[in-house]
Motif scaffolding. Structure first.
Motif, mmCIF file in Angstrom:
data_model
loop_
_atom_site.group_PDB
_atom_site.id
_atom_site.type_symbol
_atom_site.label_atom_id
_atom_site.label_comp_id
_atom_site.label_asym_id
_atom_site.label_seq_id
_atom_site.Cartn_x
_atom_site.Cartn_y
_atom_site.Cartn_z
ATOM 1 N N ARG A 45 65.205 35.435 28.980
ATOM 2 C CA ARG A 45 64.403 34.295 28.535
ATOM 3 C C ARG A 45 62.937 34.492 28.917
ATOM 4 N N ALA A 46 62.711 34.991 30.119
ATOM 5 C CA ALA A 46 61.332 35.175 30.589
ATOM 6 C C ALA A 46 60.602 36.229 29.779
ATOM 7 N N MET A 47 61.300 37.307 29.409
ATOM 8 C CA MET A 47 60.653 38.391 28.675
ATOM 9 C C MET A 47 60.818 38.269 27.161
ATOM 10 N N GLY A 48 61.652 37.339 26.715
ATOM 11 C CA GLY A 48 61.910 37.191 25.283
ATOM 12 C C GLY A 48 60.717 36.690 24.514
ATOM 13 N N SER A 49 59.896 35.891 25.148
ATOM 14 C CA SER A 49 58.662 35.430 24.518
ATOM 15 C C SER A 49 57.533 36.326 25.000
ATOM 16 N N SER B 237 54.403 36.011 24.664
ATOM 17 C CA SER B 237 53.292 35.256 25.249
ATOM 18 C C SER B 237 53.620 34.817 26.671
ATOM 19 N N ALA B 238 54.846 34.296 26.890
ATOM 20 C CA ALA B 238 55.242 33.869 28.236
ATOM 21 C C ALA B 238 55.318 35.068 29.174
ATOM 22 N N ALA B 239 55.808 36.203 28.654
ATOM 23 C CA ALA B 239 55.926 37.408 29.473
ATOM 24 C C ALA B 239 54.553 37.868 29.947
ATOM 25 N N LYS B 240 53.562 37.773 29.085
ATOM 26 C CA LYS B 240 52.226 38.211 29.475
ATOM 27 C C LYS B 240 51.643 37.307 30.560
ATOM 28 N N SER B 241 51.974 36.028 30.511
ATOM 29 C CA SER B 241 51.518 35.124 31.574
ATOM 30 C C SER B 241 52.140 35.518 32.910
ATOM 31 N N MET C 279 52.612 45.836 27.331
ATOM 32 C CA MET C 279 52.854 45.294 25.990
ATOM 33 C C MET C 279 54.015 44.309 25.997
ATOM 34 N N GLU C 280 55.170 44.784 26.461
ATOM 35 C CA GLU C 280 56.363 43.952 26.467
ATOM 36 C C GLU C 280 57.436 44.632 27.299
ATOM 37 N N MET C 281 58.492 43.873 27.584
ATOM 38 C CA MET C 281 59.644 44.449 28.267
ATOM 39 C C MET C 281 60.869 44.257 27.383
ATOM 40 N N ASN C 282 61.553 45.345 27.112
ATOM 41 C CA ASN C 282 62.800 45.280 26.362
ATOM 42 C C ASN C 282 63.950 45.170 27.353
ATOM 43 N N THR C 283 64.646 44.047 27.295
ATOM 44 C CA THR C 283 65.671 43.742 28.300
ATOM 45 C C THR C 283 67.029 44.283 27.863
ATOM 46 N N ARG C 284 67.075 45.574 27.634
ATOM 47 C CA ARG C 284 68.293 46.228 27.144
ATOM 48 C C ARG C 284 68.127 47.731 27.289
ATOM 49 N N LEU C 285 69.157 48.450 26.933
ATOM 50 C CA LEU C 285 69.072 49.903 26.820
ATOM 51 C C LEU C 285 68.315 50.228 25.533
#
Length: 668
Positions: free
Chosen positions: A111-115, A117-121, A287-293
């Motif tokens: 949930r935290a990394m899924g958005s 914009s929220a992840a960047k905050s 940039m982002e975090m992919n929460t998976r393999l």
């Protein structure tokens, strides 16, 4: 450790997870849709459960049915693979409520990394470097354009809930912003059910470098080094390698520690990838975090000798990480190429069809341990299809991942080029020849990498089609002549040995491809033929034929190749190249081709998502007329010439079949 797991995915990743589970003695349950009833991943598992119809939203995205299947079969855990439900926090929560272990991070981390914009905050608070941009909730188009103007062009529009290159647009100037925003939002709502976007400064000549992280339930977190994924098309990765060329130890440590900080900021558990955009000067931004393999995890496995799926299973079962940071090391270099059913020469348009002929390079199944201990393990293929299987319009058109290892990058490059030369597919369009051109290009070979490499080297990577050489035509002719000889073996009146009482039999075989037509004149002799095309001529003897593999001698020179006939097309594989030669059989019925006139047809099955002009509009050649969505991508149908759009035959939202006439167009 678990005794049984359900794999909530399909294709190569489902087969990949099943292989590790089998090695560890864990039983597996496959799930499948109507389209996948006979799929390879179903055969790879111990049990299987039908989910529903072919569309993913009615099968692989039905979390309720997947959980029911897990409970009914006695599975203790669910591995989501990547894509589908792998980054769906509601599904992770539902698994926990059902008493099932979700083999992935906690729902709170997803949930935290899924958005984005929220992840960047969160990353800003964790002091992870960020690209300048706007990541807020205000989605008013005028406001977003103001932000883009403030940041400075070019900017990147990115779906906040997105991934895999979907919902992304590069905007070069303010005047183009609104149209790009509308297109981005359409794709975002279609792919992710959320049209929120963020705006970021688009860096020129950036590299895409990602860090593989792993965390356990006991607070340990490590990074398993980096992967360079800079070679992309449509924001989707084409080639990946590890380690990143030119990476210094200091920069590797800085990026690794930043990735670990990002993971710890959200209480991460399991396998994850922190993606960075890096400047040529060495600076980098989250940039982002992919929460998976990740799709490209095999290159990390090849340079570390570790099985990341095994790590996932052990961490999900509550075990600590198998190794500490100081125990991890890089061995050699690995490169992965994604073999897709697509046509690079037509804008990478996905292709559908049946794998009528599939021959792969010699490869070894992945085993833990380092590739240098066994040279046979230097080539690996992860695939979810077999010869005879179909690539359907319902799912991603990836055929396989081809991974090679070398003691250094130079050796890995050579092995990749050789492996691509040996890869043969007939039945649909593929990107194999394009991949080989990229791997052998000076820019890639010299590690002059950035995300614009393909666009910057268009002329070299998309060369003009060259006429077929005489050896290729000779192989096609030899295959045809040999098949005629076999057909007439029991029919003396149909003999094709060419014997004539008073002369030599001559006939013309008409071949053609995108470069032109090739009338090949064949003269029959007692011990072979003479073949002539234009001014080139040679005596030809068929030395041997085993299945589709032929050996001929042309003027005494040995020529080897593979010829696969598919209808009236001869596919010739010779010296690493692939030529598709259509054959005009004079004995076959030759109906007149239907004049297309003002027809504009669907390049593949899909849905109409936007009409860009009105009925009766006068347009110039190249003007966009409508937008289709097919296989997770938007495709713009453009005017073939100056003219008038007389009528639209479908409405927005309509599903259309491949080849369906979409509109009536009258050229000026």
């Amino acid at each position: 450790m678990f005794k049984k797991i359900l794999i909530a995915n399909r294709g190569e990743i489902a087969c990949r997870v099943a292989a590790t589970a089998h090695r560890l003695g864990i039983k597996t349950v496959a799930v499948y849709s109507d389209a996948d009833a006979n799929a390879k991943h179903v055969a790879a598992c111990d049990e299987s459960v039908h989910l529903g119809p072919a569309p993913a939203k009615e099968s692989y995205l039905r979390g309720d049915r997947i959980i029911e299947a897990a409970l009914a079969t006695g599975a203790q855990a669910i591995h989501p693979g990547y894509g589908f439900l792998s980054e769906n926090e509601d599904f992770a929560d539902a698994c926990a409520k059902a008493g099932l272990v979700f083999i992935g991070p906690p729902a709170s981390a997803i949930r935290a990394m899924g958005s984005k914009s929220a992840a960047k905050s969160l990353m800003e608070k964790a002091k992870v470097p960020l690209v300048p941009g706007y990541h807020g909730d205000d989605q008013d188009p005028d406001f977003l354009q103001e932000q883009a103007d403030r940041i400075g062009y070019p900017v990147l529009l990115k779906a906040s809930a997105g991934g895999g290159g979907k919902g992304m647009r590069i905007v070069d100037k303010s005047a183009d912003f609104k149209a790009a925003l509308a297109s981005c939002k359409r794709e975002a709502i279609s792919s992710f059910g959320d049209d929120k976007v963020l705006v970021e400064k688009y860096l020129t000549r950036p590299r895409h470098i990602e860090i593989q992280v792993f965390a356990d339930t006991q607070g340990n977190c490590v990074y398993l080094f980096e992967r360079d994924c800079s070679v992309q098309r449509r924001h989707q990765k084409v080639l990946e390698e590890a380690p990143a060329p030119g990476m210094t130890q200091e920069r590797r440590r800085a990026m690794g520690e930043a990735a670990v900080a990002a993971a710890k900021a959200v209480g991460y558990v399991g396998a994850g990838t922190v993606e960075f955009i890096a400047n040529q000067d060495g600076s980098f931004y989250f940039m982002e975090m992919n929460t998976r393999l990740q799709v490209e995890h095999p290159v990390t496995e090849m340079i570390t000798g570790l099985d990341l799926v095994e790590w996932q299973l052990r961490v999900a079962a509550g075990e600590p990480l198998p190794l500490r940071q100081e125990e991890l090391a890089i061995h050699g270099h690995a490169i992965e190429a994604r073999v897709y059913a697509e046509n690079p020469e037509k804008g990478f348009l996905p292709s559908i069809g049946t794998l009528k002929h599939l021959r792969t390079p010699q490869a070894a199944a992945f085993e833990t341990g380092h590739a240098e201990q066994d040279e046979a393990a230097a080539v690996r293929i992860d695939s979810g299809v077999r010869e005879g299987d179909a690539i359907s319009p319902f799912y991603d058109p990836m055929i396989a991942k081809l991974i090679v290892w070398g003691k250094d990058r130079e050796q890995a490059l050579a092995r990749m080029a050789q492996a691509l030369s040996e890869y043969q597919i007939v039945g649909l369009a593929t990107n194999i020849a394009f991949l080989k051109r990229v791997v052998e290009s000076p820019a890639f070979a010299q590690a002059n990498l950035d995300t614009g490499l393909i666009e910057r080297h268009q002329d070299a990577l998309f060369p003009r089609v060259q006429p077929a050489a005489l050896p290729v035509l000779a192989l096609a002719a030899a295959s045809l002549l040999a098949s005629e000889g076999r057909a007439a073996a029991n029919d003396p009146w149909g003999s094709t040995n060419g014997w004539r009482m008073n002369g030599v039999l001559k006939r013309t075989l008409e071949f053609a491809d995108d470069a032109g037509s090739y009338p090949v004149v064949v003269s029959y002799h007692q011990d072979g033929w003479t073949v002539q095309q234009g001014t080139a001529a040679a005596t030809m003897i068929l030395v041997s034929q085993k299945g589709n593999d032929l050996v001929v001698k042309l003027d005494g020179q040995t020529v080897r190749g593979t010829v696969v006939r598919d209808g009236e097309t001869f596919h010739v594989f010779h010296e690493g190249g692939h030529a598709a030669l259509s054959y005009n059989d004079p004995l076959a019925h030759a109906g007149e081709a239907e004049a297309e006139g003002g027809r504009l047809t669907a390049p593949m099955p899909g849905k109409i998502v936007a009409m860009l002009v009105d009925k009766g509009s006068k347009v110039d050649k190249g003007a966009p007329l409508l937008i289709m969505e097919a296989m997770k991508m938007e495709h713009t149908i453009a005017a073939p010439a100056n003219g008038t759009v007389e009528d639209f035959l479908y409405a927005v939202g309509d599903q259309v079949a491949e080849g369906a006439q979409l509109l009536v167009f009258q050229a000026a």
